[in-house]
Write an enzyme that holds these catalytic residues in place. Sequence first.
Site, PDB file in Angstrom:
ATOM      1  N   GLU A 123       4.047  -6.745   1.700  1.00  7.61           N
ATOM      2  CA  GLU A 123       3.434  -6.929   0.183  1.00  7.61           C
ATOM      3  C   GLU A 123       3.543  -5.969  -0.579  1.00  7.61           C
ATOM      4  OE1 GLU A 123      -0.536  -8.247   1.344  1.00  7.61           O
ATOM      5  OE2 GLU A 123      -0.020 -10.411   1.994  1.00  7.61           O
ATOM      6  N   PRO A 124       4.418  -5.380  -0.794  1.00  6.71           N
ATOM      7  CA  PRO A 124       4.617  -4.062  -1.687  1.00  6.71           C
ATOM      8  C   PRO A 124       4.473  -4.373  -3.046  1.00  6.71           C
ATOM      9  CG  PRO A 124       6.795  -4.625  -1.046  1.00  6.71           C
ATOM     10  CD  PRO A 124       5.902  -5.784  -0.421  1.00  6.71           C
ATOM     11  N   GLY A 125       3.525  -3.795  -3.928  1.00 13.92           N
ATOM     12  CA  GLY A 125       3.566  -3.799  -5.247  1.00 13.92           C
ATOM     13  C   GLY A 125       4.079  -2.447  -5.997  1.00 13.92           C
ATOM     14  N   ARG A 126       3.344  -1.631  -5.726  1.00 19.83           N
ATOM     15  CA  ARG A 126       3.337  -0.166  -6.690  1.00 19.83           C
ATOM     16  C   ARG A 126       4.850   0.191  -6.280  1.00 19.83           C
ATOM     17  NH1 ARG A 126      -1.249   2.914  -8.085  1.00 19.83           N
ATOM     18  NH2 ARG A 126      -2.162   1.686  -6.433  1.00 19.83           N
TER      19      ARG A 126
ATOM     20  N   TYR B  38      -9.641   4.879 -12.289  1.00 15.73           N
ATOM     21  CA  TYR B  38      -9.477   5.720 -11.167  1.00 15.73           C
ATOM     22  C   TYR B  38      -9.158   7.172 -11.007  1.00 15.73           C
ATOM     23  CZ  TYR B  38      -7.828   0.665 -10.243  1.00 15.73           C
ATOM     24  OH  TYR B  38      -7.721  -0.603 -10.270  1.00 15.73           O
TER      25      TYR B  38
ATOM     26  N   GLY C 178       0.774  -1.304  -0.082  1.00 20.85           N
ATOM     27  CA  GLY C 178       0.062   0.028  -0.097  1.00 20.85           C
ATOM     28  C   GLY C 178       0.796   1.171  -0.021  1.00 20.85           C
TER      29      GLY C 178
ATOM     30  N   ARG D 124      -5.728   2.827 -15.902  1.00 20.49           N
ATOM     31  CA  ARG D 124      -5.834   3.489 -15.030  1.00 20.49           C
ATOM     32  C   ARG D 124      -6.597   5.023 -14.792  1.00 20.49           C
ATOM     33  NH1 ARG D 124      -2.121   4.866 -11.753  1.00 20.49           N
ATOM     34  NH2 ARG D 124      -3.271   4.212  -9.675  1.00 20.49           N
TER      35      ARG D 124
ATOM     36  N   CYS E   7     -13.264   3.563 -29.227  1.00 21.40           N
ATOM     37  CA  CYS E   7     -14.692   4.174 -29.463  1.00 21.40           C
ATOM     38  C   CYS E   7     -15.270   4.536 -27.977  1.00 21.40           C
ATOM     39  CB  CYS E   7     -15.464   3.381 -30.256  1.00 21.40           C
ATOM     40  SG  CYS E   7     -14.465   3.188 -32.081  1.00 21.40           S
ATOM     41  N   GLU E   8     -14.886   5.192 -27.018  1.00 20.32           N
ATOM     42  CA  GLU E   8     -15.424   5.498 -25.825  1.00 20.32           C
ATOM     43  C   GLU E   8     -14.721   6.989 -25.325  1.00 20.32           C
ATOM     44  OE1 GLU E   8     -15.833   3.226 -22.457  1.00 20.32           O
ATOM     45  OE2 GLU E   8     -15.630   1.247 -23.702  1.00 20.32           O
TER      46      GLU E   8
HETATM   47  N1  LLP Z   1      -1.574  -6.865  -0.546  1.00 17.83           N
HETATM   48  C1  LLP Z   1      -2.944  -7.070  -0.810  1.00 17.83           C
HETATM   49  C2  LLP Z   1      -3.709  -8.098  -0.048  1.00 17.83           C
HETATM   50  C3  LLP Z   1      -3.403  -6.464  -1.998  1.00 17.83           C
HETATM   51  O1  LLP Z   1      -4.676  -6.522  -2.168  1.00 17.83           O
HETATM   52  C4  LLP Z   1      -2.789  -5.370  -2.480  1.00 17.83           C
HETATM   53  C5  LLP Z   1      -3.177  -4.411  -3.759  1.00 17.83           C
HETATM   54  C6  LLP Z   1      -1.280  -5.316  -2.313  1.00 17.83           C
HETATM   55  C7  LLP Z   1      -0.593  -6.015  -1.439  1.00 17.83           C
HETATM   56  C8  LLP Z   1      -0.388  -4.428  -3.197  1.00 17.83           C
HETATM   57  O2  LLP Z   1      -0.368  -3.165  -2.984  1.00 17.83           O
HETATM   58  P1  LLP Z   1       0.555  -2.036  -3.355  1.00 17.83           P
HETATM   59  O3  LLP Z   1       1.929  -2.085  -2.467  1.00 17.83           O
HETATM   60  O4  LLP Z   1       0.789  -2.055  -4.867  1.00 17.83           O
HETATM   61  O5  LLP Z   1      -0.138  -0.799  -2.991  1.00 17.83           O
HETATM   62  N2  LLP Z   1      -5.286  -1.326  -9.863  1.00 17.83           N
HETATM   63  C9  LLP Z   1      -5.000  -0.527  -8.654  1.00 17.83           C
HETATM   64  C10 LLP Z   1      -4.424  -0.897  -7.444  1.00 17.83           C
HETATM   65  C11 LLP Z   1      -5.048  -2.216  -6.944  1.00 17.83           C
HETATM   66  C12 LLP Z   1      -4.470  -2.576  -5.509  1.00 17.83           C
HETATM   67  C13 LLP Z   1      -4.959  -4.156  -5.236  1.00 17.83           C
HETATM   68  N3  LLP Z   1      -4.338  -4.444  -4.026  1.00 17.83           N
HETATM   69  C14 LLP Z   1      -4.424   0.689  -9.271  1.00 17.83           C
HETATM   70  O6  LLP Z   1      -4.016   0.771 -10.234  1.00 17.83           O
HETATM   71  O7  LLP Z   1      -4.082   1.853  -8.499  1.00 17.83           O
END
Ligand code: LLP
Length: 448
Positions: free
Chosen positions: A299-302, A342, A263, A338, A370-371
């Site tokens: 659990e980092p993604g972004r 969002y 997050g 995105r 086409c939107e």
């Molecule tokens: N752990 C869990 C349980 C999650 O649901 C998520 C993201 C993460 C970790 C990773 O979160 P991050 O570190 O990336 O913020 N598609 C959306 C974001 C959806 C996030 C869903 N869950 C966007 O493009 O902003």
Amino acid sequence: MFFRERSGDCRYRCGRKSLWKLLSMHHFAYKDGVLHAEDVSLPRLAADVGTPFYCYSTATLQRHYRVLAEAFQGQDAVICFAVKANSNQAVLATMARLGAGMDVVSEGELRRARAAGVPAERIIFAGVGKSREEMAYALSEGIFSFNVESAPELVALSEVAAGLGVTARAAIRVNPDVDAKTHAKISTGKSENKFGIPYLDAAALYAEARRLRGLEVSGIHMHIGSQITDLAPFRDAFRLMRDLTLELRGAGHEIRHLDIGGGLGVPYSDADEVPPHPDAYAGLVKETLGDLGVRIYLEPGRMIVGNAGILVTRVLYAKAGAGKRFTIVDAAMNDLIRPTLYDAYHEVWPVSEARAGAAPVLQDIVGPVCETGDYLALERALPPFEAEELMAVMTAGAYGAVMSSTYNTRPLVPEVLVNGGHYAVVRPRPSYDDLIGLDRLPPWLSRT
Ligand code: LLP
């Protein structure tokens, strides 16, 4: 100026904002008048692979992983990259080589993580709707733990594990009812969201778990949302995790790991709120959870992959509208959803440095779909792009390619990974035959 954020510029500024900018720095910069990904020129890549395409930077991925890992040095912490943010095998393998574990939310993601070389014991399976088949597969692989989100899911996991004669390690995801102050569609920790179980029900479910066969429930999981730019909601959530750990231990449960979710936000523009620095985030974890003697899972993604990727697109046409210009490019909402989904803001950089200095004009950057919702940027003051020019949509590495579709029968765009002066196409552009060939005619419509 629409162009304050060139990565090189921030290096010499001071203050909190530029410090995070420096640490979140990426390796897309102008050299010899054109934008490069590390040492590879984007016009050259565009000529080789065609447009549009996603381009990722190895050095940036490595940098962000290391910044986070270093922030947690001295704490017992495991970084599990959230595969949902970017699941390309090359990205996952880059993470795996750095020692990352993975957070997966489907059998497909689990298979991707394993195929990229991630040891099963560093994989956590999360998600609100795991099927029994997925549970069985994950158990057969020997993953570290499941994050369970409801009482019926806990029963299902117990039955599947007992049926296979194994023990499933699990954490229960608790919904702390904390407002992460992020976009409503990516906020997950409020009581009205579908995720986890209510905090007040947790003690009873842990007690129930003890009575079920095939389970070792020794963790607690929380994830309150994504693109969070303030430490306060994390602080509230971590304090609740702490209280719950102590309460559960008091009731005789062994709590050995806390999964604090992902997050942490990234800066999408200079105007954005500055996300917390990983050091501050790690400091908060230490302060709130550090004395519990638990292993922390992240659990980092972004924050790892967000600004390690860009979407490169070419201008097809520029047309004058009533009061603004429309720049029509070859990438569209199906390639990067995105902005549409969002209202997300992504910076747009001209690939030619000379264009970056041109007097800006107000324009929408739109795709061929086409939107009216098909846009990459709205009402932006940007250079007057002309046909054939290249532009880069920045900070598109997270939730970009993974959320793309073939809407309007547009083939998925290729992905390219750069490493220094080298690059590799890590997902080729499918052919139209590949795309149409996925369909089958039923016998009554078949021509043969
Ligand atoms: N752990 C869990 C349980 C999650 O649901 C998520 C993201 C993460 C970790 C990773 O979160 P991050 O570190 O990336 O913020 N598609 C959306 C974001 C959806 C996030 C869903 N869950 C966007 O493009 O902003």
